[in-house]
Write a protein that holds these residues in place. Structure first.
Motif, PDB file in Angstrom:
ATOM      1  N   MET A   1       0.813  -1.190   0.000  1.00 26.47           N
ATOM      2  CA  MET A   1       0.000   0.000   0.000  1.00 26.47           C
ATOM      3  C   MET A   1       0.863   1.263   0.000  1.00 26.47           C
ATOM      4  O   MET A   1       0.586   2.202  -0.735  1.00 26.47           O
ATOM      5  CB  MET A   1      -0.929  -0.012   1.223  1.00 26.47           C
ATOM      6  N   TYR A   2       1.924   1.280   0.814  1.00 26.64           N
ATOM      7  CA  TYR A   2       2.801   2.438   0.908  1.00 26.64           C
ATOM      8  C   TYR A   2       3.405   2.771  -0.450  1.00 26.64           C
ATOM      9  O   TYR A   2       3.419   3.935  -0.865  1.00 26.64           O
ATOM     10  CB  TYR A   2       3.900   2.197   1.951  1.00 26.64           C
ATOM     11  N   HIS A   3       3.895   1.764  -1.161  1.00 21.47           N
ATOM     12  CA  HIS A   3       4.567   2.022  -2.439  1.00 21.47           C
ATOM     13  C   HIS A   3       3.604   2.581  -3.483  1.00 21.47           C
ATOM     14  O   HIS A   3       3.974   3.465  -4.259  1.00 21.47           O
ATOM     15  CB  HIS A   3       5.256   0.753  -2.946  1.00 21.47           C
ATOM     16  N   PHE A   4       2.373   2.086  -3.496  1.00 19.75           N
ATOM     17  CA  PHE A   4       1.383   2.609  -4.432  1.00 19.75           C
ATOM     18  C   PHE A   4       1.086   4.078  -4.136  1.00 19.75           C
ATOM     19  O   PHE A   4       1.066   4.916  -5.044  1.00 19.75           O
ATOM     20  CB  PHE A   4       0.086   1.795  -4.382  1.00 19.75           C
ATOM     21  N   ILE A   5       0.845   4.407  -2.865  1.00 19.74           N
ATOM     22  CA  ILE A   5       0.530   5.788  -2.493  1.00 19.74           C
ATOM     23  C   ILE A   5       1.714   6.698  -2.792  1.00 19.74           C
ATOM     24  O   ILE A   5       1.547   7.815  -3.297  1.00 19.74           O
ATOM     25  CB  ILE A   5       0.112   5.883  -1.009  1.00 19.74           C
ATOM     26  N   GLN A   6       2.920   6.214  -2.514  1.00 23.37           N
ATOM     27  CA  GLN A   6       4.122   7.018  -2.768  1.00 23.37           C
ATOM     28  C   GLN A   6       4.288   7.291  -4.265  1.00 23.37           C
ATOM     29  O   GLN A   6       4.570   8.416  -4.673  1.00 23.37           O
ATOM     30  CB  GLN A   6       5.356   6.307  -2.198  1.00 23.37           C
ATOM     31  N   LYS A   7       4.097   6.295  -5.094  1.00 23.05           N
ATOM     32  CA  LYS A   7       4.213   6.472  -6.554  1.00 23.05           C
ATOM     33  C   LYS A   7       3.097   7.385  -7.069  1.00 23.05           C
ATOM     34  O   LYS A   7       3.333   8.209  -7.957  1.00 23.05           O
ATOM     35  CB  LYS A   7       4.169   5.124  -7.277  1.00 23.05           C
ATOM     36  N   PHE A   8       1.904   7.229  -6.538  1.00 23.63           N
ATOM     37  CA  PHE A   8       0.792   8.069  -6.957  1.00 23.63           C
ATOM     38  C   PHE A   8       1.036   9.525  -6.559  1.00 23.63           C
ATOM     39  O   PHE A   8       0.796  10.441  -7.346  1.00 23.63           O
ATOM     40  CB  PHE A   8      -0.522   7.553  -6.364  1.00 23.63           C
ATOM     41  N   HIS A   9       1.524   9.743  -5.348  1.00 22.83           N
ATOM     42  CA  HIS A   9       1.843  11.088  -4.870  1.00 22.83           C
ATOM     43  C   HIS A   9       2.922  11.716  -5.743  1.00 22.83           C
ATOM     44  O   HIS A   9       2.821  12.890  -6.119  1.00 22.83           O
ATOM     45  CB  HIS A   9       2.294  11.011  -3.407  1.00 22.83           C
TER      46      HIS A   9
END
Length: 142
Positions: A1-9
């Motif tokens: 979840m963290y990696h998806f949010i970080q890439k999206f941000h």
């Protein structure tokens, strides 16, 4: 979840910055060319406002799930952690507050030059603050 949010941000930041730059240039050109404030001008400023607010929401999510966010507040001697845990969030919240003030002031203005001026001044201040606190080393290492 963290990696998806970080890439999206990180990815959404490009769009938000682009829209913010377009809004600043559009308001500058409208202000100095003394043209009438049209619905196109309002939409450009509104899209920039929406993009920056969405970036803020994504950033809040990331802040609470990232190991470099809330969990890093005790490590202020490390400049990289201080940037992501404290400086980047605070300065960008201030930038988005300024952008929101510019949007609100333009709605209250009657004359087109005042509408353009409000958007230009406050969106430009917000853009400068955003550019100053972007973690550039993280952008170029992705």
């Amino acid at each position: 979840m963290y990696h998806f949010i970080q890439k999206f941000h990180s990815g959404w930041a490009y769009l938000a910055l682009l829209l913010l730059v377009i809004a600043v240039f559009n308001s500058f050109s409208g202000w100095f060319s003394k043209r009438e404030f049209a619905s196109k001008d309002k939409k450009i400023a509104l899209f920039a406002l929406i993009a920056t607010h969405l970036q803020l929401v994504i950033g809040f999510l990331l802040y609470f799930v990232s190991p470099k966010g809330l969990d890093s507040l005790g490590s202020m001697e490390d400049s990289a952690l201080r940037l992501t845990a404290l400086e980047h969030p605070i300065v960008n919240i201030l930038a988005i507050v300024l952008i929101t003030i510019g949007w609100s002031r333009h709605k209250k203005a009657i004359a087109s030059d005042l509408k353009f001026k409000s958007i230009f001044v406050f969106y430009m201040l917000g853009l400068v603050l955003v550019l100053v606190r972007i973690p550039w080393q993280a952008w170029f290492s992705i």
